[in-house]
Design an enzyme around this catalytic site. Structure first.
Site, PDB file in Angstrom:
ATOM      1  N   PHE A  68      39.215  42.637  31.909  1.00  0.00           N
ATOM      2  CA  PHE A  68      39.507  43.843  32.682  1.00  0.00           C
ATOM      3  C   PHE A  68      40.769  43.635  33.502  1.00  0.00           C
ATOM      4  O   PHE A  68      41.263  42.510  33.642  1.00  0.00           O
ATOM      5  CB  PHE A  68      38.316  44.233  33.566  1.00  0.00           C
ATOM      6  CG  PHE A  68      37.772  43.098  34.394  1.00  0.00           C
ATOM      7  CD1 PHE A  68      38.217  42.876  35.675  1.00  0.00           C
ATOM      8  CD2 PHE A  68      36.813  42.249  33.867  1.00  0.00           C
ATOM      9  CE1 PHE A  68      37.725  41.827  36.437  1.00  0.00           C
ATOM     10  CE2 PHE A  68      36.297  41.195  34.613  1.00  0.00           C
ATOM     11  CZ  PHE A  68      36.761  40.983  35.903  1.00  0.00           C
ATOM     12  N   CYS A  69      41.306  44.734  34.044  1.00  0.00           N
ATOM     13  CA  CYS A  69      42.568  44.663  34.811  1.00  0.00           C
ATOM     14  C   CYS A  69      42.609  45.818  35.809  1.00  0.00           C
ATOM     15  O   CYS A  69      41.580  46.213  36.339  1.00  0.00           O
ATOM     16  CB  CYS A  69      43.757  44.680  33.857  1.00  0.00           C
ATOM     17  SG  CYS A  69      43.859  46.166  32.837  1.00  0.00           S
ATOM     18  N   ARG A  70      43.791  46.357  36.048  1.00  0.00           N
ATOM     19  CA  ARG A  70      43.941  47.465  36.993  1.00  0.00           C
ATOM     20  C   ARG A  70      43.642  48.810  36.341  1.00  0.00           C
ATOM     21  O   ARG A  70      43.001  49.667  36.913  1.00  0.00           O
ATOM     22  CB  ARG A  70      45.349  47.475  37.597  1.00  0.00           C
ATOM     23  CG  ARG A  70      45.556  48.555  38.662  1.00  0.00           C
ATOM     24  CD  ARG A  70      46.925  48.482  39.317  1.00  0.00           C
ATOM     25  NE  ARG A  70      48.020  48.414  38.372  1.00  0.00           N
ATOM     26  CZ  ARG A  70      48.597  49.460  37.780  1.00  0.00           C
ATOM     27  NH1 ARG A  70      48.174  50.674  38.044  1.00  0.00           N
ATOM     28  NH2 ARG A  70      49.584  49.291  36.937  1.00  0.00           N
ATOM     29  N   TRP A  96      38.969  46.734  37.012  1.00  0.00           N
ATOM     30  CA  TRP A  96      38.115  45.779  37.719  1.00  0.00           C
ATOM     31  C   TRP A  96      37.080  46.523  38.559  1.00  0.00           C
ATOM     32  O   TRP A  96      35.972  46.052  38.754  1.00  0.00           O
ATOM     33  CB  TRP A  96      38.940  44.777  38.529  1.00  0.00           C
ATOM     34  CG  TRP A  96      39.599  45.278  39.775  1.00  0.00           C
ATOM     35  CD1 TRP A  96      40.842  45.831  39.888  1.00  0.00           C
ATOM     36  CD2 TRP A  96      39.071  45.237  41.103  1.00  0.00           C
ATOM     37  NE1 TRP A  96      41.104  46.152  41.197  1.00  0.00           N
ATOM     38  CE2 TRP A  96      40.038  45.784  41.968  1.00  0.00           C
ATOM     39  CE3 TRP A  96      37.869  44.784  41.637  1.00  0.00           C
ATOM     40  CZ2 TRP A  96      39.841  45.909  43.345  1.00  0.00           C
ATOM     41  CZ3 TRP A  96      37.672  44.901  43.012  1.00  0.00           C
ATOM     42  CH2 TRP A  96      38.653  45.457  43.841  1.00  0.00           C
TER      43      TRP A  96
END
Length: 105
Positions: A68-70, A96
């Site tokens: 996951f990320c932004r 996230w």
């Protein structure tokens, strides 16, 4: 046509991700260390997207992996890199915050 709007504005179904988290999935935040330090999922590991290839060893032996990320873009790229290297058990968790919310359920 209304289905398009429903998909745009409805909450993401996190049922499968919640199940994987409960089963102990390896949670990997692929944002930069600076982004990670501003807020992250408790228990997640920070492996920035530009280091995924060089840190393949950390993914080996993991039953399930959630990246996951932004926004979900970099995690999509990380999922593709991992799959190109033989990993079949990778889920793009999106943001996230989505993963954090799934953990809280």
């Amino acid at each position: 046509m209304f289905g398009i709007f429903k998909n745009m504005f409805s909450k993401k179904d996190t049922t499968q991700m919640e199940k994987l988290i409960k089963e102990g999935a390896f949670l990997v935040d692929v944002r930069t260390p600076a982004e990670f330090s501003e807020g992250h999922v408790k228990g997640s590991t920070n492996i920035p997207l530009d280091q995924v290839t060089s840190q393949m060893e950390k993914f080996k032996g993991k039953e399930n992996i959630i990246v996951f990320c932004r926004s979900g873009n970099r995690s999509g790229q990380a999922k593709m890199i991992l799959e190109q290297n033989g990993f079949k058990n990778v889920t793009n968790g999106g943001t996230w915050q989505d993963v954090n919310e799934a953990i809280s359920k």
